[in-house]
Write an enzyme that holds these catalytic residues in place. Structure first.
Site: not given
Length: 907
Positions: A659, A684, A718, A750, A882, A907
């Site tokens: 990571q 997203d 949105e 998305d 996201h 991440l």
């Protein structure tokens, strides 16, 4: 016009003319083939399936178009028709609906100019009349959408697989109609239940079925007036005479898109006839609840029911659902919180109650809690419609025969917006609830983090494919046995088919994962390469020369063991990691962490690791805010508890090393992509509350689709306004890395619901196209929408058993949207419960990609999320977007530093 034809054909009018023309065109084609040396008996490709007279017209026009230079050899019957007008301008019946067998990919999204009006001719008149005859064959087909053909977006790659879906075909009786009426009341009636009672009165007198929404729309299966009709009703309780005027609006076809609202109202009545209770959007069987007493929980089984007109007709989607309720009511929770800490009681209660959902058993409704009214009790009064004042104690006793035990408890507040009769504006109304009779729903964060609780709940909510099929069949049996449900459907000419659909699907080929030194491994049947990742080098390693580990005194051992283990394990991954600088914090205060971040991190440090003794959101948010915005550096926060398990610490540290490599700009693996010059983008949006939305935008920077440029913008809704800035920055970074602009841009979006598709197509796609125009690029754009929250379920049928489909399963016909280019994809392997397919909609395509290309690309991208060595549910750029939006919205709460834009720091 001449009648044309001889013998039996005489007297058949214009149809004979067209038949004669068709026969002579066939003869001309045969003569031409013989002149070219082609044998006439050679097999010809199988023609598409006939669609009746429309196919004859279509074939005739196409042959006339190919033979317009040879028209001199036609017979007088053909010459008498003005064929040049037909050849130069095809009629709308031929152009507007291409045959699926001829057109295999979506062109309407590319074509923006309207088709010019055709020249009028006798042939055009014939075509229009024939089309009208087709429409008039069924009395119920009265709208233009009745003759609109469904679109197809079907691929062919992969191996066939037998599938089943949770869709049930609805059969519509021929000749049945739906008549829409507007209902007006004089004097005006505000209460929905009173309006419904009045309409029920007049419908009982007429002995007619009806669907009434409680507002102003009334649907009847028969026509009772051509204009309007007035009835009189008595308002019960007030003895007030009310005039009800029913005004005829229009007749609808049962298959019309506009009737979807009617179908859902209809099946709402069916669910009530089967004694299901509506909670939110779904329906639950409160008589068959499953108790979990050790956790004070109960689980209600139920269904999500929706009707839509799909590619292959009218379908009912039926999906098994569960609702988790707590046997503890809000009053008991308040008492529990007060006893635990009376000093911070109100603050803790607001934290636990606000935004939660409660269920009131006396009316089977759910409410969202917006506030706790500490100064309002059940003893307080409120005005009634007749102007009287009544207390909550008296109201619940009179209306529901409920005796409130504690008259001094605070009240819960629920706000709702309702449409004011006669106005388009909405007004907020307040509803007070008594905690004593308001039962809590859902699971708390503490419950979700408790393994035992989640395991016990999963015994009832984790349903296998076979159990879902069994529940669906049980529902169908109950509908057939219920006379009331059968009557509701029969009144409107509907019948449910015997079972759910069995469909042919396809499974895409297994992907090959490429590691460092060009080592290639198969993803395998389960699409999982965790073991291969641990045994191979990463594709691009970033060596760590300087880094720091912060810890408290109680975690000193964990900090030193972590640093040494990182250095040892990194070598097998192809990463060189120097020994870290270990820095001990004097205490666990948030201010201490802030001070050490600002003063102890050096400019040469590449990453800062924080080993914390407990999970605290305020401390985590502070660290991320400082490291990602004020002081741009990669950061890793670790709970010391995860390092306390000797048997798992090696695999945990290995994952942390991978990571961190990604957070520094490295890559772990990649796939082979058969194209060059493409840029893949993911979008997203995170919603943290009113005016707190964050849009995440991620774009690829290299040919192997393994490096990403990330931007995050705060927005107020949105559908964001910042895509021009995001795409402009991505194009500039792409050119700097690849020395040219991309030839194609694929944007995967998305978080878009069905109601937003048109707005996205008009508004967001337009922003991206305007950027390409501003750069004066010939780059083409393809815009794909991803939907995860759907009720569609797919099952694989193998040796008579129903199970989850394997990774790479595609379903792109029959149950797809009637007028959209879409498909369903199952990318991941699920061993427990039922897999949720992902719905893809190609909303805009100027890249001229065929369905196989889009489907294979989306499946490949599901392999590239570096936090999981396996496939994920959505394409990796969407998941990165996201994670980025959530990190910025929850923790950073500021625009991240541009120095981190080319790294996966979130991440």
């Amino acid at each position: 016009m001449a009648s044309g034809g001889d013998g039996p054909s005489r007297g058949r009018g214009r149809g004979a003319t067209m038949l004669a023309a068709l026969e002579r065109m066939k003869e001309k084609e045969r003569l031409d083939r013989e002149q070219l040396g082609v044998r006439g008996d050679e097999p010809k490709p199988e023609p598409p399936k006939g669609l009746g007279r429309s196919v004859m017209l279509k074939t005739l026009h196409s042959r006339l178009g190919m033979r317009k230079d040879a028209s001199t050899s036609a017979t007088p019957a053909v010459v008498s028709e003005p064929t040049p007008a037909v050849v130069s301008e095809p009629t709308p019946a031929v152009v507007s609906q291409p045959t699926p067998a001829v057109v295999s990919r979506p062109t309407p999204a590319v074509v923006s100019k309207p088709t010019p009006a055709p020249t009028r001719s006798a042939e055009t008149d014939v075509t229009e009349k024939m089309a009208k005859l087709e429409v008039s064959d069924s009395a119920s087909q009265v709208s233009d959408s009745a003759v609109k053909e469904p679109v197809q977006y079907k691929g062919s790659s992969g191996k066939p697989i037998r599938l089943s879906a949770n869709y049930i075909r609805l059969e519509v009786a021929k000749g049945r109609g739906v008549f829409e009426y507007e209902v007006k009341f004089s004097p005006e009636i505000d209460a929905k239940n009173q309006r419904m009672r009045l309409v029920n009165q007049i419908m009982r007198e007429m002995e007619s079925a009806k669907l009434f929404d409680g507002g102003h729309l009334l649907y009847l299966p028969t026509k009772i007036t051509d204009t309007q009709k007035t009835f009189k009703g008595i308002l019960q309780g007030d003895d007030l005479e009310v005039e009800i005027t029913i005004i005829f609006k229009k007749q609808k076809r049962l298959g019309d898109r506009e009737c979807i609202h009617l179908y859902n109202i209809l099946f709402k009545r069916v669910m009530h006839a089967l004694l299901f209770i509506q909670m939110g959007r779904n329906y639950f069987d409160t008589g068959h609840r499953n108790l979990i007493p050790q956790h004070k929980l109960e689980v209600y089984p139920g269904f999500a029911v929706s009707v839509d007109e799909l590619e292959d007709g009218l379908m009912l989607c039926l999906d098994t659902q569960h609702r988790v309720l707590r046997t503890q009511n809000a009053y008991e929770l308040l008492k529990e919180l007060h006893s635990s800490n009376a000093r911070t009681f109100k603050e803790t209660a607001l934290k636990n109650m606000l935004g939660s959902c409660v269920f009131t058993r006396y009316n089977n409704k759910t409410y969202r809690i917006d506030d706790v009214l500490w100064d309002v009790t059940p003893k307080d009064t409120f005005p009634t419609r007749d102007g009287r004042q009544i207390s909550f104690l008296e109201y619940y006793k009179a209306q529901h025969n409920i005796i409130i035990q504690d008259p001094d408890q605070p009240m819960l507040l629920h706000r709702k917006s309702v449409v004011v009769p006669g106005s388009l504006e909405k007004e907020d109304r307040m509803l007070c609830l008594v905690p004593e009779i308001s039962y809590l729903t859902g699971l708390t964060d503490t419950m979700r983090s408790d393994y035992k609780v989640m395991k016990d709940v999963a015994e009832y909510t984790r349903v296998t494919p076979q159990q879902r099929i069994s529940s669906l069949k049980t529902y169908l049996d109950n509908v057939r046995k219920c006379e009331k449900a059968q009557m509701i459907l029969a009144e409107w000419g509907l019948r449910i088919s015997e079972g759910n659909l069995d469909l042919p699907g396809r499974q895409l080929e297994t992907e090959q994962i490429i590691f460092g030194d060009s080592v290639t491994k198969s993803a395998g049947p389960g699409a999982d390469w965790n073991r291969d990742l641990a045994n191979n080098k990463v594709t691009y390693a970033v060596d760590i020369h300087s880094w720091v580990v912060f810890h408290t005194a109680q975690d000193t051992k964990y900090a030193h063991d972590f640093g040494s283990l990182m250095c040892r394990l990194a070598g097998s991954l192809g990463i060189k990691i120097a020994n870290p600088r270990i820095d001990k914090l004097p205490n666990d205060n948030t201010a201490t962490y802030a001070n050490y971040v600002k003063t102890r991190i050096q400019k040469t440090d590449q990453v800062a690791v924080f080993i914390c003794p407990s999970i605290r959101s305020d401390r985590y948010n502070l660290i991320k805010n400082l490291c990602c915005s004020a002081l741009p550096i990669a950061s890793q926060v670790i709970n010391s508890r995860t390092l306390s398990k000797p048997d798992k610490v090696r695999s945990i540290v290995l994952k942390i090393a991978l990571q961190i490599n990604c957070k520094l700009g490295g890559t772990l693996w990649t796939l082979k992509f058969p194209f060059k010059g493409w840029m893949i983008c993911g979008i997203d949006v995170y919603h943290g509350g009113p005016s707190q939305s964050v849009c995440g935008f991620v774009a690829s920077l290299n040919e192997s689709i393994s490096r990403w440029h990330s931007r995050a913008f705060h927005q107020t809704k949105e559908l964001g306004d910042f895509y021009k800035r995001a795409l402009t920055a991505a194009l500039e970074r792409y050119k700097a890395e690849c020395f040219s602009f991309p030839s194609k841009i694929i944007i995967i979006r998305d978080g878009v619901g069905d109601g937003q598709l048109d707005h996205v197509k008009r508004y967001e796609v337009e922003q991206f196209e305007s950027v390409l125009q501003a750069f004066q690029l010939t780059t083409t754009l393809c815009f794909v929408v991803v939907q995860k929250r759907i009720s569609t379920r797919m099952f694989a049928i193998r040796s008579g058993k129903v199970e989850n489909p394997p990774p790479g399963t595609i379903l792109d016909h029959t149950v797809t949207r009637r007028y959209l280019y879409d498909f369903f994809l199952v990318p991941q392997n699920v061993r427990q419960g039922t897999v949720n397919p992902t719905h893809y909609i190609v909303l805009h395509d100027k890249c001229n990609l065929n369905p196989d290309h889009v489907q294979r690309l989306c499946y490949k991208l599901c392999h590239l999320y570096y936090n999981w060595p396996g496939t994920i549910r959505v394409p990796a750029p969407c998941q990165y977007a996201h994670k980025l939006a959530a990190m910025v919205g929850q923790s950073v709460k500021a625009e991240p530093s541009l120095e981190l834009a080319d790294k996966l720091w979130y991440l």
